[in-house]
Design an enzyme around this catalytic site. Structure first.
Site, PDB file in Angstrom:
ATOM      1  N   LEU A 148       0.731  -1.120   0.151  1.00  0.00           N
ATOM      2  CA  LEU A 148       0.001   0.030  -0.186  1.00  0.00           C
ATOM      3  C   LEU A 148       0.738   1.200   0.045  1.00  0.00           C
ATOM      4  O   LEU A 148       2.020   1.092   0.441  1.00  0.00           O
ATOM      5  CB  LEU A 148      -0.963  -0.080   1.129  1.00  0.00           C
ATOM      6  N   ASP A 149       0.279   2.232  -0.669  1.00  0.00           N
ATOM      7  CA  ASP A 149       1.320   3.361  -0.552  1.00  0.00           C
ATOM      8  C   ASP A 149       1.319   4.021   0.979  1.00  0.00           C
ATOM      9  O   ASP A 149       0.636   3.689   1.574  1.00  0.00           O
ATOM     10  CB  ASP A 149       0.536   4.643  -1.342  1.00  0.00           C
ATOM     11  N   ARG A 150       2.470   4.815   1.074  1.00  0.00           N
ATOM     12  CA  ARG A 150       2.635   5.268   2.618  1.00  0.00           C
ATOM     13  C   ARG A 150       1.313   5.906   3.063  1.00  0.00           C
ATOM     14  O   ARG A 150       1.050   5.964   4.242  1.00  0.00           O
ATOM     15  CB  ARG A 150       3.965   6.030   2.354  1.00  0.00           C
ATOM     16  N   THR A 152      -1.673   5.807   2.359  1.00  0.00           N
ATOM     17  CA  THR A 152      -2.978   5.004   2.080  1.00  0.00           C
ATOM     18  C   THR A 152      -3.099   4.312   3.438  1.00  0.00           C
ATOM     19  O   THR A 152      -2.184   3.452   4.009  1.00  0.00           O
ATOM     20  CB  THR A 152      -2.944   4.176   0.905  1.00  0.00           C
ATOM     21  N   ARG A 259      -5.074   6.638  -7.799  1.00  0.00           N
ATOM     22  CA  ARG A 259      -4.843   8.092  -7.687  1.00  0.00           C
ATOM     23  C   ARG A 259      -4.730   8.671  -9.175  1.00  0.00           C
ATOM     24  O   ARG A 259      -5.155   9.564  -9.246  1.00  0.00           O
ATOM     25  CB  ARG A 259      -3.383   8.183  -6.759  1.00  0.00           C
TER      26      ARG A 259
END
Length: 331
Positions: A148-150, A152, A259
């Site tokens: 997961l993105d930082r 998120t 995104r």
């Protein structure tokens, strides 16, 4: 007066090691097996010592794609680790547990908070996986199944067995999982726009002094040979003046897919500092104590087949308090 000189003991020279392949490593490629045991050694050096014959399986030469079996003896030649790895050993990540959604002998599902990277690297000293390993020194294996993105938050899977890791990653690769996110976007999302099928392309921003810049992703044309097909399904959950809450299901797991896809439609995610509307983000932050301080993207639901029982598992992580509070403030 006598001067006392403390002699510095030189570090012991690296020596040949023999590793016994355990059940968790059965069927693994030799190169991957070595990368797990030679943390900090460059991949190029690992492939070099395999090609040179310095790495042996049961005293015989082997290739990078050789598969190791239980009971195999793998010879590791003397290698030196990087200063970065030594520094990590001296200053390990602080141990930390995260809210648990599901845990058994095969896997761990946690609710990752926003602002925490899933792993160290790219200027980040440590992430979720390093902190979990430090908090659970008795664990034989803890490996990220996906990322997961930082910024998120939400559901993150960690495998506790090598077999579970492969089983789950195969499901992600073959699109057999169900991944749905909650995202707050700018403006009124068109009711008819339910499928986004646009290829994505990775690129690097210009860096300073000849260095590579930050990684970015953008929508590209269908005929771009470097584009990766990316499919996002969108469902409107709730509308407000100037914003829409979406349930977003991804059929492909590309970097920054949600995104970029939403932003390319003219409806960027609230608080997105890479692909968002920066002026709108500043306005959202100013809403007194309930201002939005993070990106509004949350890994809400995840479905997969359990690697041990084959039963379908459905997990849900409710919106974290700061996002709930923001929605309560704007409604």
């Amino acid at each position: 007066m006598k001067h006392i000189i403390e002699a510095q003991t030189p570090a012991a020279a690296p020596a040949v090691k023999w590793l016994l392949v355990d059940e968790e490593s059965v069927g693994q490629r030799l190169d991957n097996f070595l990368m797990r045991h030679l943390k900090g050694v460059p991949k190029t050096h690992i492939y070099r010592i395999i090609r040179s014959g310095e790495v042996r399986i049961n005293k015989g030469r082997a290739s990078a794609d050789s598969r190791v079996e239980a009971g195999d003896q793998v010879r590791l030649p003397p290698v030196r680790v990087s200063e970065k790895v030594i520094e990590k050993a001296l200053h390990p990540a602080p141990g930390r547990e995260f809210p648990v959604l599901l845990e058994d002998d095969f896997l761990l599902a946690i609710d990752k908070p926003s602002g925490v990277a899933v792993h160290g690297g790219s200027g980040v000293s440590f992430g979720v996986i390093e902190q979990l390993r430090q908090a659970r020194p008795q664990a034989k294996l803890l490996e990220l199944v996906h990322r997961l993105d930082r910024d998120t938050s939400g559901i993150l899977l960690v495998a506790k067995k090598r077999s579970a890791l492969k089983h789950l990653q195969d499901q992600f690769r073959e699109r057999e999982t169900g991944k749905t996110y909650l995202a707050l976007v700018k403006g009124e999302w068109p009711a008819k726009l339910k499928v986004i099928d646009q290829p994505l392309l990775k690129f690097l921003l210009p860096g300073q002094e000849g260095q590579d810049g930050e990684r970015r992703v953008r929508v590209t044309t269908p005929d771009d040979p470097d584009g990766m097909r990316s499919i996002t399904l969108v469902k409107v959950a709730q509308r407000w003046a100037g914003a829409t809450l979406l349930e977003v299901t991804i059929k492909t797991g590309r970097t920054h897919q949600i995104r970029v896809h939403l932003s390319a439609q003219g409806h960027p995610i609230a608080g997105d500092d890479k692909y968002g509307d920066f002026e709108w983000n500043r306005q959202l932050q100013k809403l007194e104590s309930k201002g939005l301080k993070r990106m509004f993207l949350h890994a809400w639901r995840l479905q997969f087949n359990h690697p041990g029982t084959a039963e379908r598992v459905a997990l849900q992580a409710d919106l974290p308090p700061e996002l709930k509070a923001y929605l309560d403030h704007v409604t």
